[in-house]
Design an enzyme around this catalytic site. Sequence first.
Site, PDB file in Angstrom:
ATOM      1  N   ASP A 184       0.839  -1.212   0.000  1.00 54.15           N
ATOM      2  CA  ASP A 184       0.000   0.000   0.000  1.00 54.15           C
ATOM      3  C   ASP A 184       0.871   1.258   0.000  1.00 54.15           C
ATOM      4  O   ASP A 184       0.562   2.235  -0.682  1.00 54.15           O
ATOM      5  CB  ASP A 184      -0.904   0.027   1.241  1.00 54.15           C
ATOM      6  CG  ASP A 184      -1.896  -1.120   1.258  1.00 54.15           C
ATOM      7  OD1 ASP A 184      -2.173  -1.689   0.193  1.00 54.15           O
ATOM      8  OD2 ASP A 184      -2.394  -1.438   2.357  1.00 54.15           O
TER       9      ASP A 184
HETATM   10  P1  AP5 Z   1      -0.881  -5.830   3.455  1.00 56.01           P
HETATM   11  O1  AP5 Z   1      -1.241  -6.841   2.456  1.00 56.01           O
HETATM   12  O2  AP5 Z   1      -0.036  -6.163   4.594  1.00 56.01           O
HETATM   13  O3  AP5 Z   1      -0.222  -4.649   2.847  1.00 56.01           O
HETATM   14  P2  AP5 Z   1       0.459  -4.572   1.621  1.00 56.01           P
HETATM   15  O4  AP5 Z   1       0.540  -3.124   1.506  1.00 56.01           O
HETATM   16  O5  AP5 Z   1      -0.116  -5.325   0.490  1.00 56.01           O
HETATM   17  O6  AP5 Z   1       1.895  -5.187   2.102  1.00 56.01           O
HETATM   18  P3  AP5 Z   1       2.606  -6.536   1.872  1.00 56.01           P
HETATM   19  O7  AP5 Z   1       3.566  -6.703   2.977  1.00 56.01           O
HETATM   20  O8  AP5 Z   1       1.661  -7.624   1.563  1.00 56.01           O
HETATM   21  O9  AP5 Z   1       3.402  -6.107   0.646  1.00 56.01           O
HETATM   22  P4  AP5 Z   1       3.270  -6.650  -0.811  1.00 56.01           P
HETATM   23  O10 AP5 Z   1       3.489  -8.121  -0.803  1.00 56.01           O
HETATM   24  O11 AP5 Z   1       2.055  -6.127  -1.446  1.00 56.01           O
HETATM   25  O12 AP5 Z   1       4.465  -5.937  -1.442  1.00 56.01           O
HETATM   26  P5  AP5 Z   1       5.959  -6.426  -1.571  1.00 56.01           P
HETATM   27  O13 AP5 Z   1       6.373  -7.386  -0.506  1.00 56.01           O
HETATM   28  O14 AP5 Z   1       6.142  -6.843  -2.969  1.00 56.01           O
HETATM   29  O15 AP5 Z   1      -2.241  -5.160   3.862  1.00 56.01           O
HETATM   30  C1  AP5 Z   1      -2.319  -4.112   4.716  1.00 56.01           C
HETATM   31  C2  AP5 Z   1      -3.700  -3.509   4.713  1.00 56.01           C
HETATM   32  O16 AP5 Z   1      -4.617  -4.217   3.906  1.00 56.01           O
HETATM   33  C3  AP5 Z   1      -4.298  -3.467   6.084  1.00 56.01           C
HETATM   34  O17 AP5 Z   1      -4.189  -2.156   6.558  1.00 56.01           O
HETATM   35  C4  AP5 Z   1      -5.756  -3.903   5.877  1.00 56.01           C
HETATM   36  O18 AP5 Z   1      -6.665  -3.023   6.487  1.00 56.01           O
HETATM   37  C5  AP5 Z   1      -5.893  -3.920   4.396  1.00 56.01           C
HETATM   38  N1  AP5 Z   1      -6.866  -4.893   3.923  1.00 56.01           N
HETATM   39  C6  AP5 Z   1      -6.897  -6.224   4.137  1.00 56.01           C
HETATM   40  N2  AP5 Z   1      -7.996  -6.777   3.588  1.00 56.01           N
HETATM   41  C7  AP5 Z   1      -8.680  -5.756   2.985  1.00 56.01           C
HETATM   42  C8  AP5 Z   1      -9.889  -5.689   2.255  1.00 56.01           C
HETATM   43  N3  AP5 Z   1     -10.637  -6.758   2.010  1.00 56.01           N
HETATM   44  N4  AP5 Z   1     -10.259  -4.473   1.790  1.00 56.01           N
HETATM   45  C9  AP5 Z   1      -9.513  -3.375   2.013  1.00 56.01           C
HETATM   46  N5  AP5 Z   1      -8.369  -3.379   2.712  1.00 56.01           N
HETATM   47  C10 AP5 Z   1      -7.954  -4.557   3.185  1.00 56.01           C
HETATM   48  O19 AP5 Z   1       6.727  -5.096  -1.263  1.00 56.01           O
HETATM   49  C11 AP5 Z   1       6.350  -3.859  -1.766  1.00 56.01           C
HETATM   50  C12 AP5 Z   1       7.538  -2.962  -1.715  1.00 56.01           C
HETATM   51  O20 AP5 Z   1       8.029  -2.904  -0.375  1.00 56.01           O
HETATM   52  C13 AP5 Z   1       8.730  -3.417  -2.526  1.00 56.01           C
HETATM   53  O21 AP5 Z   1       8.621  -3.085  -3.855  1.00 56.01           O
HETATM   54  C14 AP5 Z   1       9.857  -2.681  -1.818  1.00 56.01           C
HETATM   55  O22 AP5 Z   1       9.906  -1.353  -2.203  1.00 56.01           O
HETATM   56  C15 AP5 Z   1       9.437  -2.747  -0.381  1.00 56.01           C
HETATM   57  N6  AP5 Z   1      10.079  -3.855   0.318  1.00 56.01           N
HETATM   58  C16 AP5 Z   1       9.561  -5.080   0.565  1.00 56.01           C
HETATM   59  N7  AP5 Z   1      10.419  -5.834   1.257  1.00 56.01           N
HETATM   60  C17 AP5 Z   1      11.534  -5.076   1.460  1.00 56.01           C
HETATM   61  C18 AP5 Z   1      12.786  -5.269   2.133  1.00 56.01           C
HETATM   62  N8  AP5 Z   1      13.107  -6.418   2.736  1.00 56.01           N
HETATM   63  N9  AP5 Z   1      13.673  -4.251   2.146  1.00 56.01           N
HETATM   64  C19 AP5 Z   1      13.375  -3.067   1.554  1.00 56.01           C
HETATM   65  N10 AP5 Z   1      12.220  -2.826   0.920  1.00 56.01           N
HETATM   66  C20 AP5 Z   1      11.307  -3.810   0.856  1.00 56.01           C
END
Ligand code: AP5
Length: 347
Positions: free
Chosen positions: A301
């Site tokens: 997000d």
């Molecule tokens: P959640 O799914 O946790 O959030 P997200 O933003 O999707 O985060 P993820 O940890 O899943 O990341 P990702 O896998 O999408 O991205 P990636 O790992 O590729 O959800 C959070 C929210 O969702 C909650 O607040 C909830 O309310 C809401 N929600 C749930 N269900 C819902 C529903 N039905 N309707 C509405 N809302 C709902 O990483 C992305 C970026 O992060 C990368 O490109 C990079 O820049 C960075 N990054 C990742 N890992 C690293 C690392 N190790 N070091 C440096 N940068 C990193």
Amino acid sequence: SHRSNAREGILVGCGNPLLDISATVPMHFLQGYGMKEDDAILAEERHMPIYRELVENYKAEYLAGGSVQNSLRIAQWILGQPKVAVFFGCVGKDNYADILREKAREAGVDAHYQVSTDTPTGTCAVLITGTHRSLCANLAAANKFTIDHLKQPANKALVDNALYYYISGFFLTVNPPSIMSVAATANAKQRPFLMNLSAPFISQFFMEPLLKVMPYVDIIFGNEAEAHAFATTQGWPADADLREIGKRLVALPKINSARPRIAILTQGCDPVLLIQHDTVQEFEVTRLAVHEIVDTNGAGDAFVGGFLSQYVQDKSLDVCIRCGNYAARHIIMNPGCTYSGEPDFVE
Ligand code: AP5
Ligand code: NA
């Protein structure tokens, strides 16, 4: 100061306003509810006790959540100028709604909630086990959103006044007619419409409304798991890698063929992929050390939020993606989808 020059109301988002109830739980807690450690699901009847159990038996924290609201709050933080982003979603008439309203206001998001008088504000259980997190959303009032809200003259004016639109895939479970209406407005006015694959279950169970809106989507965001779920449901070759899936996503039918679709796929600490036509560009992620990670909740997000903050200023995709990575990195160093201090992104 970092204040931008984006005008008020230039960006409109629709989604589920949820209050996150986050706690670290033992593995058996997840198992008891038949949940996996890195998943996102919608709550069924059997999941309903989770929320009370979290509050009564664990050290639960309340955080403003909801995917689109998260992204808009992050965009606002970076923009440093209030009300650039307008948000629509449905809440209840309760204390949780007050918290969400206050968090949105604090962040500078111009939230215009529809209010359901008979259903409580939606919540999302964030179950943390080590470095994993499992989400269980009880949409409640968020599920009561209707298109009437967008037809209210004041809200319609806000939609008409925007130049950029962002809606999550999550919102497909709530109100596809509202999504189609915003998408049609964007298309009629030749303004970009951005969407997110949001979670594997969206592609698995809501492919029909997703495919209906896809022709309107100018930019599609997703992570690895979401892209693979889309590909599997579409019956694309099982050995298609993320690049191939991205190329197929941008090649899906599009209404405005003069503006080809772009796909932006994140893959955790691996490079972000930008797919346009049949070219794939990679954007490196500066990997965080394990001790720097608080939780990755909200990383995706936040990535979108950082991206949007630059996109609404008409910056190049290169700058938008680098700001996405900047924002995600910051949010990972903070609990949930929250930020601290002043942003220091440099183009
Ligand atoms: P959640 O799914 O946790 O959030 P997200 O933003 O999707 O985060 P993820 O940890 O899943 O990341 P990702 O896998 O999408 O991205 P990636 O790992 O590729 O959800 C959070 C929210 O969702 C909650 O607040 C909830 O309310 C809401 N929600 C749930 N269900 C819902 C529903 N039905 N309707 C509405 N809302 C709902 O990483 C992305 C970026 O992060 C990368 O490109 C990079 O820049 C960075 N990054 C990742 N890992 C690293 C690392 N190790 N070091 C440096 N940068 C990193
Ligand atoms: Na975080």
